[in-house]
Design a protein around this motif. Structure first.
Motif, PDB file in Angstrom:
ATOM      1  N   LEU A 125       0.609  -1.307   0.105  1.00 29.76           N
ATOM      2  CA  LEU A 125      -0.030  -0.249  -0.131  1.00 29.76           C
ATOM      3  C   LEU A 125       0.751   1.053  -0.356  1.00 29.76           C
ATOM      4  CD1 LEU A 125      -2.942   1.358   0.157  1.00 29.76           C
ATOM      5  CD2 LEU A 125      -2.993   0.895   3.040  1.00 29.76           C
ATOM      6  N   ALA A 126       1.573   1.074   0.540  1.00 32.12           N
ATOM      7  CA  ALA A 126       2.906   2.240   1.236  1.00 32.12           C
ATOM      8  C   ALA A 126       3.634   2.430  -0.730  1.00 32.12           C
ATOM      9  CB  ALA A 126       4.505   2.250   1.920  1.00 32.12           C
ATOM     10  N   ALA A 127       3.291   1.645  -1.104  1.00 31.21           N
ATOM     11  CA  ALA A 127       4.394   1.759  -2.605  1.00 31.21           C
ATOM     12  C   ALA A 127       3.493   2.050  -3.410  1.00 31.21           C
ATOM     13  CB  ALA A 127       4.490   0.405  -3.024  1.00 31.21           C
ATOM     14  N   PHE A 128       1.984   2.062  -3.189  1.00 35.90           N
ATOM     15  CA  PHE A 128       1.144   2.809  -4.353  1.00 35.90           C
ATOM     16  C   PHE A 128       0.852   3.942  -3.714  1.00 35.90           C
ATOM     17  CE2 PHE A 128      -0.219  -1.921  -5.725  1.00 35.90           C
ATOM     18  CZ  PHE A 128      -0.378  -2.461  -7.085  1.00 35.90           C
ATOM     19  N   LEU A 129       1.089   4.248  -2.597  1.00 35.18           N
ATOM     20  CA  LEU A 129       0.945   5.278  -2.255  1.00 35.18           C
ATOM     21  C   LEU A 129       1.385   6.484  -2.679  1.00 35.18           C
ATOM     22  CD1 LEU A 129      -1.351   5.128   1.658  1.00 35.18           C
ATOM     23  CD2 LEU A 129      -2.045   5.723  -1.026  1.00 35.18           C
ATOM     24  N   MET A 130       2.960   6.233  -2.895  1.00 29.22           N
ATOM     25  CA  MET A 130       4.449   6.596  -3.193  1.00 29.22           C
ATOM     26  C   MET A 130       3.860   7.268  -4.543  1.00 29.22           C
ATOM     27  SD  MET A 130       7.946   5.578  -3.176  1.00 29.22           S
ATOM     28  CE  MET A 130       7.634   4.196  -4.486  1.00 29.22           C
TER      29      MET A 130
END
Length: 344
Positions: free
Chosen positions: A143-148
């Motif tokens: 999720l953090a990768a996509f939000l980045m």
């Protein structure tokens, strides 16, 4: 922009390293050989297969009569091991003699749960609490990768609106980090889905190589599941018993409704959260037996305790449904049993 890029890579690297360490920590114990046929059954199909192996063996040699439609009668009170003793104890406590009641009672019996304790303590199965922790980290990293990426797009727009902006877009600079984080989350998530550790798989393979051609009923069911039974009537009755438990054992802990509190087996089944989560290949995760047609789709949560357990750092009994918490289990907020619905 350079400072933001450094922060992205520092945070991403730390998250990836932490996730890899967590994934390896739960699967790195040395393991060892299996001690008996019931350990092989537990690895191959969970507590459901342990119960099936004992029930089938006692029926074939004439100590139990399993008639239609799924009613069990004790013919000779002779036992050879603690699991067979659990069958008689459970039958005595449930005089109606229904096979699916008896099977569930054996699965949650301390004698069967302690098999899971021993396997977890030796690193042959992965504790549910550890698998759950890894899955949460996998979801968080992905999720953090996509939000980045939206942040990177905004930073790229700001970059090109400045006359002194870099030639290489900021979005392009963070793409390698995105792919590393996402790939790590996918790989570790796949690893965490397996209840049986690599050491457990190796031990089960070695046991099958040594005892796979044994002619006894308990060996046949433990290593190959009820689909390997030559007695097709017995196979059908055990399969139907697993199907009756399937809806109750699938999914997370549920609180029984007031209308169902009078039923002891409904209450017991509703209090169960199983070790296994979702379908898996036979022999590597207690997935549904291809010959049974059903077998519960296992719940996704849970430390391995049942009903009203209290688990510490060592394996513990959880009332009438002893826990399979292993040597270093930490129980979650909801109690659970290490019971697989699969007849395996």
């Amino acid at each position: 922009m350079d400072l933001l890029l450094v922060l992205f890579y520092a945070a991403g690297t730390a998250a990836v390293v932490r996730l890899v360490v967590l994934a390896r920590r739960g699967r790195g114990r040395p393991g060892g050989p299996l001690q008996d046929v019931y350990e092989a059954a537990f690895l191959g199909g969970g507590p459901g297969r342990v119960a099936d192996a004992a029930l089938a063996a006692m029926h074939v040699d004439g100590r139990l009569a399993i008639g239609g439609p799924g009613v069990v009668a004790v013919l000779r009170q002779v036992v050879h091991d603690p699991v067979e003793r659990a069958v008689l104890d459970t039958h005595a406590a449930a005089p109606h003699g229904a096979l699916h009641h008896l099977r569930l009672g054996v699965m949650t019996h301390p004698a069967v749960q302690e098999i899971g304790d021993g396997l977890a303590a030796r690193g042959l199965v992965v504790l549910p609490a550890r698998r759950r922790t890894v899955r949460r980290w996998c979801v968080g990293v992905a999720l953090a990768a996509f939000l980045m990426m939206p942040v990177a797009l905004v930073a790229t727009v700001v970059q090109f609106s400045s006359p002194t902006g870099s030639v290489v877009p900021f979005f392009v600079k963070v793409l390698p980090l995105f792919f590393v984080c996402f790939a790590t989350a996918v790989v570790c998530g796949t690893m965490s889905a397996r209840r049986v550790s690599p050491a457990g798989l190796a031990a089960l393979t070695a046991y099958r190589r040594e005892r796979g051609h044994g002619g006894s009923t308990v060996d046949t069911v433990a290593l190959h599941g009820i689909r390997a039974l030559s007695d097709r009537e017995l196979w059908e009755r055990l399969r139907n018993a697993a199907r009756l438990q399937g809806p109750a054992l699938s999914g997370r802990v549920r609180t029984p409704s007031p209308s169902s509190r009078h039923s002891s087996d409904t209450t017991a089944a509703a209090a169960v959260v199983v070790w296994c989560a979702g379908a898996a290949t036979d022999g590597d995760g207690w997935g549904p037996d291809s010959g049974s047609g059903s077998g519960a789709s296992c719940g996704s949560g849970g430390s391995s305790c049942s009903s009203s357990s209290s688990c510490g750092s060592s394996s513990s009994s959880c009332g009438s449904s002893s826990s399979s918490c292993g040597s270093s289990s930490s129980c979650g907020s909801s109690s659970s049993s290490s019971c697989g619905g699969s007849s395996g």
